[in-house]
Design a protein around this motif. Structure first.
Motif, PDB file in Angstrom:
ATOM      1  N   ASP A   1       2.256 -12.512  10.665  1.00 59.68           N
ATOM      2  CA  ASP A   1       1.540 -13.426   9.781  1.00 59.68           C
ATOM      3  C   ASP A   1       2.169 -14.815   9.864  1.00 59.68           C
ATOM      4  O   ASP A   1       3.348 -14.957  10.224  1.00 59.68           O
ATOM      5  CB  ASP A   1       1.592 -12.919   8.333  1.00 59.68           C
ATOM      6  CG  ASP A   1       0.519 -13.525   7.448  1.00 59.68           C
ATOM      7  OD1 ASP A   1      -0.466 -14.067   8.001  1.00 59.68           O
ATOM      8  OD2 ASP A   1       0.645 -13.464   6.210  1.00 59.68           O
TER       9      ASP A   1
ATOM     10  N   LYS B   1       2.736  -9.296   5.606  1.00 58.28           N
ATOM     11  CA  LYS B   1       2.045 -10.441   5.013  1.00 58.28           C
ATOM     12  C   LYS B   1       3.023 -11.382   4.331  1.00 58.28           C
ATOM     13  O   LYS B   1       4.051 -10.961   3.787  1.00 58.28           O
ATOM     14  CB  LYS B   1       1.007  -9.977   3.992  1.00 58.28           C
ATOM     15  CG  LYS B   1      -0.255  -9.403   4.619  1.00 58.28           C
ATOM     16  CD  LYS B   1      -1.040 -10.485   5.355  1.00 58.28           C
ATOM     17  CE  LYS B   1      -2.274  -9.907   6.024  1.00 58.28           C
ATOM     18  NZ  LYS B   1      -3.044 -10.968   6.734  1.00 58.28           N
TER      19      LYS B   1
ATOM     20  N   GLN C   1      -1.452  -6.148   2.275  1.00 56.60           N
ATOM     21  CA  GLN C   1      -1.808  -7.460   1.739  1.00 56.60           C
ATOM     22  C   GLN C   1      -1.061  -7.688   0.424  1.00 56.60           C
ATOM     23  O   GLN C   1      -0.805  -6.741  -0.324  1.00 56.60           O
ATOM     24  CB  GLN C   1      -3.312  -7.538   1.489  1.00 56.60           C
ATOM     25  CG  GLN C   1      -3.837  -8.864   1.006  1.00 56.60           C
ATOM     26  CD  GLN C   1      -3.638  -9.989   2.013  1.00 56.60           C
ATOM     27  OE1 GLN C   1      -2.573 -10.612   2.061  1.00 56.60           O
ATOM     28  NE2 GLN C   1      -4.638 -10.237   2.837  1.00 56.60           N
TER      29      GLN C   1
END
Length: 302
Positions: free
Chosen positions: A48, A108, A175
């Motif tokens: 990410d 994330k 997430q």
């Protein structure tokens, strides 16, 4: 990117014409290459990135640990951020975090308005070798925030890490989301010992499970919402927050193949029975959709 021996973090910047931007990245004589290559240690993988005020944060993992690096506006490691270099005072531009002494993967990144950086993924528990939800918070200097996360010993300081066992099996965060009250939602999936279920936790502003939210446990709540979609393996891939409604999407195994699956939770962390597939006069809080009779997977929500 592979350098022939192992893989390193690699980032490029293209100018408006789609060419390598020679004002950014690693130096090549007096100019720059438009590329930044960063060797963490052994094999390194990016999962990410996020951009904030000219600084680029790149997250991922290497071998056993969470890794976050910060590049400045020139595309080089920011020596004002991250782990201390030697005896200091300069820093490496890299934050390397061991979660549990075993294999850890960061998936994330999230940045709050105070400059704290969160990374979510999983850490492997040493004794059981099970993977557990893991979220870390780095302060504005790029070190673990000792005011947040699990208590360190008897306290009052904290570890900067929140490690959560969902239900005794392998659990993964896909997430993380921050709401207006500084609660962190970490969504993904967890094993119940037989198959995987959708799973979300809510952490309060201290980084602890929020016992005002999630599945009921007597008169209080657990801070976790664990949802079996249809009795088989359920894998969450994406999550969004809209006002007080939390949506989690991915796939659910129906006994033959996988279907699109999405759920909506209300402000208490319960399935929202005003939304989703019908169940008599009410709704289930789940939407399960067979696209074409074969394997289907939802990868994004809007």
């Amino acid at each position: 990117s592979s350098i022939g021996v192992d893989t390193d973090f690699a980032i490029i910047r293209l100018d408006p014409n789609g060419e390598l931007d020679t004002s950014w990245g690693d130096l090549s004589g007096a100019s720059r290459t438009g590329k930044t290559l960063i060797d963490i240690s052994d094999d390194d993988f990016i999962t990410d990135m996020l951009l904030d005020s000219g600084n680029l944060y790149v997250g991922g993992y290497h071998y056993n640990d969470f890794v976050v690096v910060r590049l400045n506006a020139s595309g080089v490691l920011d020596a004002s951020w991250g782990d201390i270099s030697g005896s200091g005072p300069s820093r490496t531009g890299k934050a390397i975090i061991d979660i549990n002494g075993r294999d850890d993967v960061s998936n994330k990144l999230l940045l709050d308005s105070s400059g704290n950086l969160y990374a979510g993924g999983f850490g492997t528990n040493g004794p059981s070798l099970n993977q557990e939800f893991a979220v870390i918070r780095l302060d504005a200097t790029g070190v673990l925030d000792a005011s947040w996360g699990d208590l360190s010993g008897s306290g009052p300081s904290r570890t900067g890490k929140a490690i959560i066992d969902i239900s005794g099996g392998n659990d993964r965060v896909v997430q993380i989301i921050l709401d207006g009250s500084n609660n962190i939602y970490a969504g993904g999936y967890g094993s119940n010992g037989v198959d995987d279920d959708f799973a979300i936790v809510r952490l309060d502003a201290n980084g602890e499970l929020d016992t005002s939210w999630g599945d009921l446990s007597g008169a209080s709540r657990t801070g976790k919402a664990i949802i079996d979609i249809s009795g088989g393996n359920d894998t969450a891939i994406t999550m969004i927050l809209d006002s007080s409604k939390l949506y989690l999407g991915g796939k659910s195994y129906n006994g033959t193949n996988n279907d699109f699956a999405a759920i909506r939770l209300d402000s208490n962390g319960d399935l929202d029975t005003t939304w989703g597939d019908l169940s008599g006069a009410s709704r289930t809080g789940k939407a399960i959709i067979d696209i074409s009779g074969y394997d289907d997977t939802a990868t994004e929500l809007i």
